[in-house]
Design an enzyme around this catalytic site. Structure first.
Site, mmCIF file in Angstrom:
data_model
loop_
_atom_site.group_PDB
_atom_site.id
_atom_site.type_symbol
_atom_site.label_atom_id
_atom_site.label_comp_id
_atom_site.label_asym_id
_atom_site.label_seq_id
_atom_site.Cartn_x
_atom_site.Cartn_y
_atom_site.Cartn_z
ATOM 1 N N ASP A 1 -1.412 4.179 -7.105
ATOM 2 C CA ASP A 1 -2.027 2.908 -7.076
ATOM 3 C C ASP A 1 -1.980 2.266 -8.259
ATOM 4 O OD1 ASP A 1 -3.024 4.726 -5.103
ATOM 5 O OD2 ASP A 1 -4.811 3.699 -4.651
ATOM 6 N N ASN B 1 -4.811 0.655 1.817
ATOM 7 C CA ASN B 1 -5.895 -0.215 2.463
ATOM 8 C C ASN B 1 -6.000 -1.555 1.905
ATOM 9 O OD1 ASN B 1 -6.695 1.488 0.045
ATOM 10 N ND2 ASN B 1 -8.716 0.764 0.714
ATOM 11 N N HIS B 2 -5.807 -1.625 0.602
ATOM 12 C CA HIS B 2 -6.017 -2.985 -0.047
ATOM 13 C C HIS B 2 -4.928 -3.997 0.495
ATOM 14 C CE1 HIS B 2 -9.307 -2.086 -2.712
ATOM 15 N NE2 HIS B 2 -9.083 -0.861 -2.877
#
Length: 394
Positions: free
Chosen positions: A69, A142-143
């Protein structure tokens, strides 16, 4: 099955804008450089990509590096990519990875202010990598799906401004939006400086800037928007050789549904092609719920907090999943690992989100390297590999 060969593409000069070279996606794509690296006296076989977006990738003999991430932190992104040996350290953002395959595990968006610049950088590196027989892949997290849904809760104030600046910049380059996108990582810093205001500007103007940023982000990120369509090029689940990459975690019922089908569902939704009378047709299995592909944290839980029977259950689920996709191991992000990149369950799962973004833990970047089915952790320039976490799947 249709196929397309991409021959050697010229690298863009570092002092000139990088012009995108785009091809339409087919169900199978082959590319390799004619002057690629040599292994065992022979050039490596071409990379073969199946699926649109990519689902299965055959990359014979390639070194694979995976980065977790990034959350809008361009400086940390560059640091991680330099550590991985794929980005030049001269500030020119040039691919130096040769035939390496780079995989980014999602969550480029939110909590940082240079999200579009990172997306732009990765696209530029992919173009350059293909000219050398390498490749860059991304999986959505998910973001990414949250932003396409219009959930902007975790958007940094600077990221709203970046959306405003980028929309203005791209509107001024309507004749070649793709080129504008690839160039953004080069010009964004100057745009940021040019549009920066003093810290004591009036509050009402600050509010107007924020509203302008929200509108710009909605235009770019809504299904069918330019950046949503850019995200639609990327997978939710990606299998490269014997390794599976996804943001949260793959489960047996995901495989039963079909990972290529999951990728297509999400891509069509992001492109705005699945609208129904009841809404936008959001792919629930991939993007919603605690056990969806992008939200699942089953494999990232701290095993010290689990009972023995729970550990056995998780290991059984993981084994069943890997067998179903004929893979040796899975690589995931999503859950910051305070101990750094690590593997569990006989190294069948690798957790590579270290919270490197300044908007998360601001930790020192770490990168997973897979070479000849051996996985190692690249920790720093001074200490190239960590021998504490290594797995040999030979």
């Amino acid at each position: 099955m249709a196929s397309l060969c991409l021959n050697s593409l010229p690298l863009p000069p570092s002092s000139q804008p990088k012009k995108v070279v785009e091809t339409s996606l087919f169900s199978s794509v082959n590319y390799n450089s004619t002057n690629g690296l040599v292994k065992g006296g022979e050039s490596l076989k071409p990379i073969v990509i199946s699926g649109n977006p990519p689902t299965y990738v055959s990359a014979p003999g390639r070194r694979i590096v995976a980065v977790g991430d990034l959350h809008g932190d361009l400086d940390q992104t560059r640091y991680a990519l330099e550590m991985a040996g794929v980005l030049s350290n001269d500030g020119q953002d040039m691919w130096v990875g040769g035939e390496t395959v780079l995989v980014q595990l999602g969550d480029i968006l939110d909590r940082g202010e240079d999200e579009i610049a990172i997306l732009s950088l990765l696209r530029s590196l992919d173009i350059q990598a293909k000219s050398q027989g390498g490749a860059v892949f991304q999986v959505n997290g998910n973001h990414e799906t949250m932003n396409v849904e219009g959930d902007f809760r975790y958007v940094d104030a600077g990221a709203f401004e970046e959306c405003s600046d980028f929309l203005e910049y791209s509107d001024g380059n309507r004749d070649d939006w793709e080129e504008a996108f690839v160039n953004w990582n080069v010009v964004s810093t100057q745009w940021k400086e040019d549009h920066k205001m003093t810290q004591n500007y009036w509050g009402p103007w600050n509010l107007v800037k924020r509203q302008k940023g929200v509108i710009a982000r909605s235009i770019l990120m809504s299904p069918g928007g330019k950046l949503a369509c850019e995200l639609a090029r990327h997978s939710i689940v990606l299998k490269i050789n014997d390794w599976v990459f996804c943001h949260g975690g793959l489960l047996p019922h995901h495989v039963e549904y079909g990972i290529d089908r999951i990728n297509r569902d999400v891509s069509l939704w992001m492109r705005g092609l699945t609208k129904t009378d009841n809404g936008p047709g959001i792919p629930f299995l991939a993007t919603r719920g605690y056990d969806s592909v992008v939200w699942n944290r089953l494999y990232s839980r701290d095993s010290s907090e689990l009972e023995d029977y729970q550990v056995e259950q998780i290991n059984s689920i993981l084994e069943e999943t890997l067998q179903a996709v004929d893979a040796r191991a899975m690589v995931v992000g999503h859950t910051p690992q305070t101990e750094g990149v690590n593997c569990k369950y006989n190294c069948s799962i690798w957790r590579i989100d270290v919270g490197m973004s300044s908007g998360v833990l601001n930790s020192t970047p770490e990168v997973l390297e897979i070479r000849d089915n051996k996985a190692r952790v690249i920790k720093s320039k001074r200490r190239a590999y960590s021998e504490l976490q290594a797995a040999d799947y030979t």
